[in-house]
Design a protein around this motif. Structure first.
Motif, PDB file in Angstrom:
ATOM      1  N   LEU A 252      30.124  46.414-113.833  1.00 15.34           N
ATOM      2  CA  LEU A 252      29.273  45.785-112.820  1.00 15.34           C
ATOM      3  C   LEU A 252      28.302  46.770-112.176  1.00 15.34           C
ATOM      4  O   LEU A 252      27.190  46.400-111.806  1.00 15.34           O
ATOM      5  N   ILE A 253      28.724  48.028-112.022  1.00 14.48           N
ATOM      6  CA  ILE A 253      27.841  49.031-111.435  1.00 14.48           C
ATOM      7  C   ILE A 253      26.662  49.245-112.383  1.00 14.48           C
ATOM      8  O   ILE A 253      26.833  49.627-113.527  1.00 14.48           O
ATOM      9  N   GLY A 254      25.471  48.974-111.886  1.00  9.94           N
ATOM     10  CA  GLY A 254      24.283  49.106-112.722  1.00  9.94           C
ATOM     11  C   GLY A 254      23.941  47.859-113.514  1.00  9.94           C
ATOM     12  O   GLY A 254      23.004  47.878-114.310  1.00  9.94           O
ATOM     13  N   SER A 255      24.673  46.762-113.315  1.00  6.38           N
ATOM     14  CA  SER A 255      24.425  45.543-114.097  1.00  6.38           C
ATOM     15  C   SER A 255      23.219  44.755-113.601  1.00  6.38           C
ATOM     16  O   SER A 255      22.812  43.786-114.248  1.00  6.38           O
ATOM     17  N   GLU A 256      22.650  45.109-112.472  1.00  3.07           N
ATOM     18  CA  GLU A 256      21.395  44.552-111.960  1.00  3.07           C
ATOM     19  C   GLU A 256      21.407  43.027-111.867  1.00  3.07           C
ATOM     20  O   GLU A 256      20.393  42.361-112.081  1.00  3.07           O
ATOM     21  N   GLY A 257      22.574  42.480-111.555  1.00  7.97           N
ATOM     22  CA  GLY A 257      22.673  41.052-111.289  1.00  7.97           C
ATOM     23  C   GLY A 257      22.813  40.162-112.504  1.00  7.97           C
ATOM     24  O   GLY A 257      22.860  38.937-112.361  1.00  7.97           O
ATOM     25  N   ILE A 258      22.933  40.724-113.707  1.00 10.35           N
ATOM     26  CA  ILE A 258      22.984  39.872-114.898  1.00 10.35           C
ATOM     27  C   ILE A 258      24.402  39.440-115.255  1.00 10.35           C
ATOM     28  O   ILE A 258      24.581  38.523-116.064  1.00 10.35           O
ATOM     29  N   LEU A 259      25.422  40.083-114.666  1.00 14.78           N
ATOM     30  CA  LEU A 259      26.812  39.759-115.006  1.00 14.78           C
ATOM     31  C   LEU A 259      27.563  39.119-113.844  1.00 14.78           C
ATOM     32  O   LEU A 259      28.726  38.756-114.003  1.00 14.78           O
ATOM     33  N   GLY A 260      26.925  38.976-112.707  1.00 16.19           N
ATOM     34  CA  GLY A 260      27.591  38.389-111.563  1.00 16.19           C
ATOM     35  C   GLY A 260      26.914  38.802-110.272  1.00 16.19           C
ATOM     36  O   GLY A 260      26.166  39.786-110.233  1.00 16.19           O
ATOM     37  N   VAL A 261      27.186  38.041-109.225  1.00 17.74           N
ATOM     38  CA  VAL A 261      26.655  38.345-107.902  1.00 17.74           C
ATOM     39  C   VAL A 261      27.726  39.107-107.131  1.00 17.74           C
ATOM     40  O   VAL A 261      28.784  38.563-106.805  1.00 17.74           O
ATOM     41  N   ILE A 262      27.504  40.379-106.883  1.00 17.49           N
ATOM     42  CA  ILE A 262      28.462  41.203-106.155  1.00 17.49           C
ATOM     43  C   ILE A 262      28.539  40.716-104.710  1.00 17.49           C
ATOM     44  O   ILE A 262      27.517  40.591-104.034  1.00 17.49           O
ATOM     45  N   THR A 263      29.753  40.430-104.247  1.00 27.93           N
ATOM     46  CA  THR A 263      29.914  39.896-102.888  1.00 27.93           C
ATOM     47  C   THR A 263      30.558  40.892-101.935  1.00 27.93           C
ATOM     48  O   THR A 263      30.293  40.847-100.731  1.00 27.93           O
ATOM     49  N   GLU A 264      31.429  41.761-102.434  1.00 22.89           N
ATOM     50  CA  GLU A 264      32.059  42.752-101.568  1.00 22.89           C
ATOM     51  C   GLU A 264      32.635  43.872-102.410  1.00 22.89           C
ATOM     52  O   GLU A 264      32.829  43.728-103.627  1.00 22.89           O
ATOM     53  N   ALA A 265      32.901  44.992-101.754  1.00 26.01           N
ATOM     54  CA  ALA A 265      33.443  46.147-102.451  1.00 26.01           C
ATOM     55  C   ALA A 265      34.286  46.984-101.506  1.00 26.01           C
ATOM     56  O   ALA A 265      33.968  47.115-100.320  1.00 26.01           O
ATOM     57  N   TRP A 266      35.367  47.506-102.031  1.00 26.12           N
ATOM     58  CA  TRP A 266      36.109  48.559-101.332  1.00 26.12           C
ATOM     59  C   TRP A 266      35.413  49.868-101.644  1.00 26.12           C
ATOM     60  O   TRP A 266      35.210  50.221-102.801  1.00 26.12           O
ATOM     61  N   MET A 267      35.018  50.564-100.593  1.00 27.42           N
ATOM     62  CA  MET A 267      34.248  51.790-100.754  1.00 27.42           C
ATOM     63  C   MET A 267      35.006  52.989-100.189  1.00 27.42           C
ATOM     64  O   MET A 267      35.629  52.906 -99.133  1.00 27.42           O
ATOM     65  N   ARG A 268      34.940  54.115-100.883  1.00 28.23           N
ATOM     66  CA  ARG A 268      35.532  55.358-100.411  1.00 28.23           C
ATOM     67  C   ARG A 268      34.658  55.939 -99.304  1.00 28.23           C
ATOM     68  O   ARG A 268      33.441  56.040 -99.455  1.00 28.23           O
ATOM     69  N   LEU A 269      35.275  56.317 -98.218  1.00 25.08           N
ATOM     70  CA  LEU A 269      34.552  56.799 -97.044  1.00 25.08           C
ATOM     71  C   LEU A 269      34.833  58.277 -96.787  1.00 25.08           C
ATOM     72  O   LEU A 269      35.652  58.904 -97.468  1.00 25.08           O
ATOM     73  N   GLN A 270      34.175  58.793 -95.767  1.00 28.34           N
ATOM     74  CA  GLN A 270      34.372  60.180 -95.361  1.00 28.34           C
ATOM     75  C   GLN A 270      34.416  60.255 -93.836  1.00 28.34           C
ATOM     76  O   GLN A 270      33.916  59.360 -93.153  1.00 28.34           O
TER      77      GLN A 270
END
Length: 530
Positions: A252-270
């Motif tokens: 999905l990373i880099g898929s530019e919307g052709i494989l699905g609509v990203i709605t949320e993500a768990w992100m690593r923080l600092q």
């Protein structure tokens, strides 16, 4: 009344200065660039633009979250490339979306996507609309629904133990950082478009951030993803790492919307940084500066900022002028370290030693030049952050302003920089300015970023842009570089991306799309043809 983004350019409507100020700034910009005087144009007024009538109407069940008024359609017709801004500035909207949907939760998004598939309409995920490669522009044929996700902008959960957060994809940079700061945490991903771009857009385009080394792309911060496809939900498990086959997140990373609509993500923080060290280092030329940058990238010091400006860019932005003195045109390295844990003076001291080995002259606080150092760094940083706003003025002034970025291994670096610079200069018929800086660096290579500025051929800007794009892209590919390091592919880079990727991979990508999007409605024409 809520603030509105400009439908044709960068920023909010209330940030657009009066014409008299634009005229003065445009005239000053042309003089600074060494271009002759030219008429300063005014942008088209929304009320004077005639858009083609919409081809479809939302069903009654979605009417409350869909808009088809001229502002919404125009504001979602283009991204923010030079080509986009010129067309919108002139009021040229040949194929705007027929409707703009604003879902506020996943249930509404499901209904919107189902409607698009039933109606046979292209569905284009839209975050901040900051694409510079034609990534959100509707296809030429058929009906289109732009799906604006900015209402889905909350931090839903924070795992302080693992230092991660669940964030909705529509959150802009300032919006998510404000929510994370309440927990003393930060994502620390600051692309130039940070003010307006969204988390989902960063992930879908593999955006590059402000870190020059180590965590250079959004990829490094994604822990897991959730996306909606026409055939159901695509969600991955939260893990610090996994060797269980190809990664669903990486798909999905880099898929530019052709494989699905990203709605949320768990992100690593600092943790927010508490310690910082910065310096400006001058070099007599770009080449020894690049050698110093290579030494830094291979040292294991991992500077957060390691941006090398060639003499033209350093002079154009005013970054090196006060430090170098009258008549001098040095290259300048903006160098920085940051940490939430420890003091950084030893790291900076060693980095400056490496620079000195290659002829670098640091503006040393110990010799009383801290002010000049700060002025140099500040001049470049201000120019960097204001560049998208300035481009609106340059368009009005009749100045073509375009950028090209790539990445190449160190053994081929010099040939690429020379070849691209020469080819772009030729494409401008020797009448413009071509600058180069390094935005991100790696132990095995670097990401050169070129800027081209030239007098625009009024009325023929799009043809001029296409000639320049063709020349730069061909030179990049011929030298062995990637067609894009962090600006994504979109529609503008498709011809060269098609040549860069293995055909077997393209076939596999088409097969994956046929499973999750059999009707081919998701952002058609981007990355692959359905």
């Amino acid at each position: 009344m809520a603030r509105r983004r400009k439908f044709w350019g960068w920023g909010f409507e209330d940030q657009q200065p009066p014409y008299e100020q634009v005229e003065a700034a445009a005239t000053a910009a042309r003089e600074h660039l060494g271009f002759g005087p030219a008429e300063v144009e005014r942008p088209a007024r929304l009320g004077d633009i005639e858009l083609p009538p919409p081809l479809l109407k939302p069903p009654a069940s979605l009417a409350a979250i869909c808009r088809s008024d001229p502002y919404e359609r125009a504001a979602h017709a283009y991204g923010k490339s030079y080509r986009d801004v010129v067309r919108a500035f002139r009021g040229e909207f040949d194929n705007p979306p027929d409707a703009v949907a604003h879902p506020s939760d996943e249930a509404e998004l499901e209904r919107v996507l189902a409607w698009c598939e039933e109606a046979g309409a292209a569905a284009i995920p839209f975050g901040g609309g900051t694409s510079v490669v034609g990534g959100v522009e509707p296809p030429a044929d058929g009906s289109t629904v732009s799906i604006d996700l900015k209402a889905m902008d909350r931090v839903l959960a924070v795992d302080a133990t693992s230092r991660a957060a669940l964030i909705q994809a529509g959150a802009t940079g300032p919006r998510l950082e404000a929510q994370l700061s309440e927990h003393g945490l930060t994502l620390r991903h600051f692309p130039q478009s940070f003010e307006y771009s969204t988390l989902g857009g960063w992930i879908a385009t593999r955006a590059g951030g402000h870190y020059a080394t180590l965590h250079t792309h959004i990829d490094d911060f994604v822990e897991s993803l959730r996306a909606l496809t026409p055939r159901g939900w695509w969600a991955s498990r939260r893990l610090p790492g996994s060797g269980a086959g190809p990664s669903p997140d990486r798909m999905l990373i880099g898929s530019e919307g052709i494989l699905g609509v990203i709605t949320e993500a768990w992100m690593r923080l600092q943790d927010a940084p508490r310690f910082r060290e910065s310096a400006a280092v001058l070099f007599d030329a770009f080449e020894p500066g690049a050698q110093a940058v290579r030494a830094l990238s291979q040292s294991g010091l991992h500077p957060s900022n390691c941006r090398l400006l060639d003499p033209s860019e350093a002079a154009l932005t005013g970054a090196a002028s006060k430090a170098a003195g009258a008549g001098a045109r040095p290259a300048m390295l903006v160098l920085g370290f940051e940490s939430a844990d420890h003091e950084l003076a030893p790291w900076m001291a060693r980095a400056l030693e490496l620079c000195s080995d290659h002829g670098g002259r640091a503006l040393d606080p110990g010799t009383g030049s801290a002010t000049r150092r700060g002025e140099s760094e500040g001049a470049w940083r201000d120019a960097f952050l204001h560049a998208p706003y300035l481009r609106d003025t340059l368009v009005a002034a009749g100045v073509l302003a375009e950028t090209f970025e790539t990445a190449i291994t160190w053994d081929r670096f010099a040939d690429l920089v020379d070849g691209v610079g020469q080819r772009v200069h030729e494409a401008l018929s020797g009448q413009g300015i071509v600058t180069c800086r390094l935005t991100h660096v790696y132990p095995d290579g670097a990401a050169p970023y070129f800027t081209a500025l030239a007098p625009a051929r009024r009325g023929h800007e799009l043809e001029q842009w296409a000639e320049l794009k063709q020349a730069a892209s061909e030179a990049i590919v011929a030298a062995g570089g990637t067609i894009t390091h962090h600006h994504a592919v979109g529609r503008d880079h498709r011809p060269w991306y098609d040549r860069q990727r293995p055909e077997q991979f393209a076939a596999a990508l088409r097969a994956a799309k046929s499973v999750v999007d059999p009707a081919g409605i998701l952002n058609p024409g981007v990355l692959i043809d359905p």
